[in-house]
Scaffold this motif. Structure first.
Motif, mmCIF file in Angstrom:
data_model
loop_
_atom_site.group_PDB
_atom_site.id
_atom_site.type_symbol
_atom_site.label_atom_id
_atom_site.label_comp_id
_atom_site.label_asym_id
_atom_site.label_seq_id
_atom_site.Cartn_x
_atom_site.Cartn_y
_atom_site.Cartn_z
ATOM 1 N N ASP A 162 0.858 -1.176 0.000
ATOM 2 C CA ASP A 162 0.000 0.000 0.000
ATOM 3 C C ASP A 162 0.894 1.226 0.000
ATOM 4 O O ASP A 162 1.536 1.537 0.999
ATOM 5 N N PRO A 163 0.951 1.916 -1.131
ATOM 6 C CA PRO A 163 1.909 3.025 -1.226
ATOM 7 C C PRO A 163 1.628 4.138 -0.236
ATOM 8 O O PRO A 163 2.501 4.897 0.144
ATOM 9 N N ASN A 164 0.371 4.235 0.178
ATOM 10 C CA ASN A 164 0.030 5.347 1.067
ATOM 11 C C ASN A 164 0.546 5.160 2.474
ATOM 12 O O ASN A 164 0.492 6.070 3.294
ATOM 13 N N SER A 212 7.149 8.823 3.249
ATOM 14 C CA SER A 212 7.668 9.374 2.006
ATOM 15 C C SER A 212 9.037 10.006 2.167
ATOM 16 O O SER A 212 9.642 10.392 1.190
ATOM 17 N N PHE A 225 14.570 13.430 -1.888
ATOM 18 C CA PHE A 225 13.930 14.735 -1.999
ATOM 19 C C PHE A 225 13.945 15.216 -3.451
ATOM 20 O O PHE A 225 12.958 15.759 -3.959
ATOM 21 N N ARG A 273 11.271 13.676 -5.707
ATOM 22 C CA ARG A 273 9.926 14.233 -5.523
ATOM 23 C C ARG A 273 9.831 15.603 -6.165
ATOM 24 O O ARG A 273 8.805 15.962 -6.755
ATOM 25 N N GLU A 274 10.915 16.335 -6.055
ATOM 26 C CA GLU A 274 10.913 17.664 -6.639
ATOM 27 C C GLU A 274 10.789 17.576 -8.163
ATOM 28 O O GLU A 274 10.071 18.361 -8.789
ATOM 29 N N SER A 307 7.259 16.763 -9.142
ATOM 30 C CA SER A 307 6.400 17.943 -9.117
ATOM 31 C C SER A 307 6.536 18.720 -10.417
ATOM 32 O O SER A 307 5.540 19.171 -10.987
ATOM 33 N N LEU A 331 10.887 4.855 -11.640
ATOM 34 C CA LEU A 331 9.530 4.502 -11.209
ATOM 35 C C LEU A 331 9.406 3.069 -10.741
ATOM 36 O O LEU A 331 8.776 2.770 -9.738
ATOM 37 N N ALA A 351 5.166 6.699 -7.549
ATOM 38 C CA ALA A 351 3.886 6.649 -8.265
ATOM 39 C C ALA A 351 2.751 7.093 -7.350
ATOM 40 O O ALA A 351 1.842 7.812 -7.775
ATOM 41 N N TRP A 363 2.815 10.857 -7.072
ATOM 42 C CA TRP A 363 2.238 11.406 -8.311
ATOM 43 C C TRP A 363 0.725 11.388 -8.233
ATOM 44 O O TRP A 363 0.041 12.337 -8.598
ATOM 45 N N GLN A 364 0.213 10.286 -7.748
ATOM 46 C CA GLN A 364 -1.234 10.142 -7.634
ATOM 47 C C GLN A 364 -1.806 11.185 -6.669
ATOM 48 O O GLN A 364 -2.820 11.818 -6.952
ATOM 49 N N ARG A 365 -1.129 11.391 -5.564
ATOM 50 C CA ARG A 365 -1.638 12.343 -4.586
ATOM 51 C C ARG A 365 -1.531 13.764 -5.109
ATOM 52 O O ARG A 365 -2.392 14.607 -4.876
ATOM 53 N N TYR A 366 -0.475 14.078 -5.837
ATOM 54 C CA TYR A 366 -0.351 15.408 -6.450
ATOM 55 C C TYR A 366 -1.564 15.692 -7.337
ATOM 56 O O TYR A 366 -2.104 16.810 -7.322
#
Lengths: 213, 196, 300
Positions: free
Chosen positions: A4-6, A10, A15, A18-19, A22, A41, A48, A51-54
């Motif tokens: 479960d990626p969530n 993170s 860093f 993630r930047e 974005s 990836l 991933a 990305w989904q949460r963004y």
């Protein structure tokens, strides 16, 4: 990948990655960096998920009617794709192809081929080691008989061509080429000009009518 | 590169065999696709299934995407066709009206959508919306402005840099920090919706 | 069926009278024909009589390290050309524009064709005499079908190499369907290192489970020779009875040939079935092709 990626912390991702993610989400990441990022990836499931949460946050900000999918949705799609073949640029079976390289090469060859029978065999060796036996005589023990009662009108050369139909014959030819009556024979059906055959052939033409189901 | 170009770049990679790129497209558009599907399919579990099917069909057909239109327009058509086919296979007649893409984007379908999700899921959705709003409100001014110009007004980094009279690199950094702050707030909410 | 074996056979055949002629066994002669068609290089012009047309075609076939390359050019009617590249890519051009193309053919059962002796059971084979075609001395082999579901064949085969020089396909009743005869032909053996086999397609194309699809009305003697699965669950099944071959394409529904179509001795028929689209195409009379197509169904 059933993690479960969530639930992953993170801060475990770099860093910088993630930047870059974005920036990618805004279409502002350079092509090289994009390439490298996408390569990461597979190794970083959290990327991933991030990305989904963004994009979820984006939907909220844009007041888009966002429906929250099941957390495992993307993973479920991924699982369904495991059995899929790699998508081809075109399904080479039946779609007509306008492949530039092929068309150019063959078109150039065709220009030479139409006027006289071509003497070259492309990149193959020249057929010169066997003494050619040429004759224009055509002797067959069986005389050429009428093929059917129907008189077919010759097909005008400018008649429209159906790429899908040609594709079926072409593909079958390739398969049948390795069958006993194979080699070049199946391709004869593809290269010879079709007679003007109606779309539905009356099946009572020769043998008995097909049995009803 | 704008957002369309990102999609096209991802599609090209999918066509080249990179499944990871398709995963990104799924995650980017999953909530929209489910929104489309749920207009036709009102049971939640079924709509998930049909939505997954729509993405699978998109993957199979992705060789045919030429980039003449936006990827989402193409995906939208596949999603609606998948939903209609599903209805037909269930012996039901699909709705005759076809809402245009733009309309669907702005469709305040909250009422209809709410019918199709479970109450718990609905609460989580509202919670997330609230968390995002609160997170943005709490941002320092320059971060709030940057993320708003980007996400709500759709400006490019260059346009935002001009508008805020700062270098593009600063814009990129501010937007990222805004996203991190928002992410901090919504991540715990999403982990709570772990599949049962 | 490797090229080296074919070439070896040809070498034996040309070496001298002691090896020149295998026993006058029609089936053995047909085997030699198969070897020649695959293993020799040739260039020639033939006429093709079909459906009231008389067309001429020029063919060239050469063998390289990556497999055969063939080019067929129509000399009459439509300006068509079929090119088969060593890697397996085939394309049809008309007037210089690519109209259709197909990728390399992958097969799950590549050795099946080696054992096609079953044609004896469904055809009455005989030697029908000798003749001369394109300047070559020919033995004439006749294969009369033992049922009315398939065609009969009369094949003129070069006595020295077994190469097919002319053929006539007829209905069970005897009425000719099409004829083919070389008017000019040059033959030679393949060079060292050449092969008649195309490079093996990616192993991911090989399906691991048997096909769900069955064709109850496939005539006796037709066995599955190859099976290919494509990226969207489409399947291609190829059957042969040793002389005739027939393909069944099962594709996701939506599009595809509907109804009948014909080219010479090849008939095709397409229909929608059980949520899929079925197209049957092969060297069989139209009635047989329709029967097969209508019998295609998902097995249990």
């Amino acid at each position: 990948m059933s993690i479960d990626p969530n639930s992953i912390d993170s801060s475990s991702i770099d860093f910088n990655l993630r930047e870059q993610l974005s920036a990618l989400a805004d279409g502002e990441l350079g092509p090289d960096q994009t390439r490298f990022l996408l390569r990461r990836l597979d190794a970083e499931p959290e990327l991933a998920a991030c990305w989904q949460r963004y994009h979820l946050a984006r939907a909220c900000l844009r007041r888009e009617p966002a429906l929250l999918p099941d957390p495992s949705f993307a993973a479920a799609v991924s699982a369904r794709l495991v059995d899929q073949q790699r998508p081809a640029a075109s399904r080479s079976w039946l779609r007509s192809a306008a492949g530039g390289a092929i068309a150019a090469g063959v078109a150039a060859a065709a220009l030479f081929a139409i006027a006289t029978p071509p003497q070259d065999a492309g990149s193959g060796p020249q057929l010169s080691s066997v003494a050619p036996v040429r004759t224009n005589d055509l002797e067959l023990r069986q005389p050429v008989q009428r093929v059917s009662d129907r008189v077919w009108a010759p097909l005008p050369v400018s008649a429209p061509i159906d790429p899908q139909l040609e594709g079926y014959f072409l593909r079958h030819s390739g398969a049948a080429a390795s069958a006993p009556r194979g080699g070049f024979v199946p391709y004869v059906y593809v290269v010879a000009t079709p007679a003007s055959v109606p779309a539905q052939i009356p099946l009572g033409d020769s043998a008995a009518s097909p049995p009803s189901r | 590169m704008g957002e369309n170009e990102v999609d096209h770049a991802l599609v090209k990679r999918v066509q080249g065999g990179e499944r990871g790129a398709f995963d990104l497209l799924v995650r980017k558009y999953q909530h929209k696709v489910i929104g489309i599907i749920s207009r036709y399919v009102h049971d939640w579990a079924e709509s998930q299934d049909v939505a997954q099917e729509a993405f699978v069909r998109a993957y199979r057909a992705i060789g045919n995407f030429r980039g003449d239109s936006a990827f989402y327009t193409w995906l939208y058509k596949i999603a609606t066709n998948t939903a209609k086919n599903w209805l037909v296979s269930q012996g039901r007649r699909p709705p005759t009206d076809d809402v245009q893409v733009d309309d669907a984007e702005h469709l305040q379908a909250a009422g209809r959508l709410r019918d199709s999700s479970t109450p718990e899921r609905e609460m989580v959705r509202q919670e997330i919306e609230a968390a995002v709003t609160a997170a943005v409100e709490a941002l320092p001014e320059e971060l709030k402005l940057a993320i708003t110009l980007r996400e709500v007004d759709g400006l490019s980094y260059e346009e935002i840099a001009e508008s805020m009279s700062c270098p593009i690199g600063t814009v990129r950094s501010r937007i990222f920090r805004a996203r991190e702050a928002i992410d901090l707030r919504i991540r715990p909410l999403l982990s709570d919706t772990e599949a049962e | 069926m490797s090229a080296s074996r074919g070439v070896l056979f040809v070498l034996l055949a040309i070496a001298g009278p002691a090896f020149a002629q295998p026993a006058q066994d029609p089936a053995a002669l047909l085997e030699r024909m198969v070897q020649a068609l695959q293993g020799l290089e040739y260039e020639g012009t033939f006429v093709y009589v079909h459906e009231g047309r008389v067309d001429a075609v020029h063919v060239t076939r050469t063998l390289g390290p990556n497999g055969p390359m063939e080019r067929l050019v129509s000399l009459s009617g439509d300006r068509r050309e079929v090119l088969r590249e060593p890697g397996g890519l085939r394309c049809l051009t008309r007037g210089g524009t690519v109209v259709a193309s197909a990728g390399a053919q992958a097969s799950t059962l590549p050795d099946r064709l080696a054992n096609m002796a079953q044609w004896r059971e469904h055809y009455r084979m005989s030697i029908a005499g000798t003749d001369r075609v394109a300047g070559y001395e020919a033995t004439v082999v006749d294969a009369a079908p033992l049922d009315s579901l398939r065609y009969g064949y009369r094949l003129w085969l070069d006595r020295a190499t077994g190469m097919l020089l002319a053929s006539m396909v007829r209905e069970a009743s005897g009425a000719p369907v099409e004829q083919l005869a070389f008017t000019q032909l040059r033959l030679q053996q393949a060079p060292d290192g050449a092969t008649s086999a195309a490079p093996a397609a990616a192993s991911s194309a090989q399906p691991t489970t048997p096909s769900r699809w069955r064709a109850a009305a496939m005539p006796a003697g037709f066995t599955l020779v190859s099976r290919v699965q494509a990226e969207d669950d489409a399947e291609h099944l190829l059957y042969s009875d040793g002389l005739a071959s027939v393909s069944i394409y099962v594709e996701p529904s939506g599009g595809g040939l509907l109804g009948a179509s014909r080219r010479g001795a090849v008939n095709a028929f397409g229909r929608a079935a059980e949520g899929a689209h079925v197209v049957v195409i092969g060297d069989l009379p139209a009635t047989t092709v329709v029967q097969i197509a209508e019998s295609v169904s998902r097995g249990d």
